[in-house]
Design a protein around this motif. Structure first.
Motif, PDB file in Angstrom:
ATOM      1  N   LEU A  50       5.286   6.855   2.482  1.00 15.54           N
ATOM      2  CA  LEU A  50       3.840   6.672   2.370  1.00 15.54           C
ATOM      3  C   LEU A  50       3.279   7.002   0.993  1.00 15.54           C
ATOM      4  CD1 LEU A  50       2.715   8.224   5.777  1.00 15.54           C
ATOM      5  CD2 LEU A  50       3.101   5.806   5.226  1.00 15.54           C
ATOM      6  N   ASP A  51       4.040   7.724   0.174  1.00 11.72           N
ATOM      7  CA  ASP A  51       3.557   8.084  -1.166  1.00 11.72           C
ATOM      8  C   ASP A  51       3.191   6.845  -1.963  1.00 11.72           C
ATOM      9  OD1 ASP A  51       4.003  10.787  -0.692  1.00 11.72           O
ATOM     10  OD2 ASP A  51       5.892  10.847  -1.805  1.00 11.72           O
ATOM     11  N   GLU A  52       2.189   6.997  -2.799  1.00 14.11           N
ATOM     12  CA  GLU A  52       1.792   5.935  -3.717  1.00 14.11           C
ATOM     13  C   GLU A  52       1.936   6.479  -5.131  1.00 14.11           C
ATOM     14  OE1 GLU A  52      -2.221   5.032  -2.604  1.00 14.11           O
ATOM     15  OE2 GLU A  52      -1.630   4.282  -0.636  1.00 14.11           O
ATOM     16  N   PRO A  53       2.039   5.612  -6.122  1.00  8.11           N
ATOM     17  CA  PRO A  53       2.151   6.105  -7.490  1.00  8.11           C
ATOM     18  C   PRO A  53       0.986   7.052  -7.825  1.00  8.11           C
ATOM     19  CG  PRO A  53       2.595   3.753  -7.418  1.00  8.11           C
ATOM     20  CD  PRO A  53       2.104   4.152  -6.057  1.00  8.11           C
TER      21      PRO A  53
END
Length: 130
Positions: free
Chosen positions: A76-79
Motif C-alpha cells: 500500500l505504500d506510495e512514493p
C-alpha cells in the motif's frame, strides 16, 4: 501434501470470515494456524500460540511485530508516503481469515506454506528430505 487442492488443505479450518477486529476478537486464545485469503487464494499462512492475540496484532500492530502487517504496508505504500496502520487494517478487512486450532501449529504452517507458496510469506520452510 503438495498435490492437494487449497480447499482440501483447509478442510479442517473455520469457514472464511471477513478479517476485522470483531472477527479477531471471536478467535480462540489457543495455539493454531491462520490463513488470510483474497477471493479464495491464500495470501498468507501464520502460526501462533494465541490466535486471538496474533490476529489482532496483524491488524493493529506495527511493521516490526507482524510480517503480514509489513507485507500489506509495502503493497500500500506510495512514493514518499508510508501506509498507515488504519489503511493496512482496512485493506485486511476486505480479505478473509480462517484458522485451525492445533497444539502443534508450526508443522502445519510449514506444510501449507510449502504447498501453497503464499505471496506474503517471506520465507519458505525447507522441505523434509531436501
Amino acid at each position: 501434501m503438495t498435490d492437494a487442492r487449497p480447499q482440501d488443505l483447509l478442510a479442517d479450518f473455520t469457514p472464511p470470515f471477513l478479517y476485522t477486529r470483531e472477527t479477531a476478537s471471536r478467535a480462540p486464545s489457543a495455539p493454531g494456524v491462520h490463513v488470510v485469503l483474497e477471493h479464495g487464494t491464500v495470501l498468507y499462512v501464520g502460526w501462533t500460540g494465541d490466535l486471538r492475540r496474533r490476529l489482532h496484532q496483524h491488524l493493529a500492530g506495527n511493521r516490526g511485530s507482524s510480517v503480514l502487517h509489513d507485507q500489506v504496508g509495502q503493497r500500500l505504500d506510495e512514493p514518499g508516503r508510508e501506509a498507515s496502520a488504519d489503511e493496512i487494517a482496512d485493506w485486511l478487512g476486505q480479505r478473509e481469515v480462517r484458522w485451525q486450532e492445533t497444539d502443534f501449529p508450526q508443522p502445519l504452517r510449514d506444510a501449507l506454506v510449502l504447498a501453497l507458496r503464499p505471496p506474503f510469506n517471506r520465507s519458505v520452510p525447507v522441505q523434509p528430505g531436501s
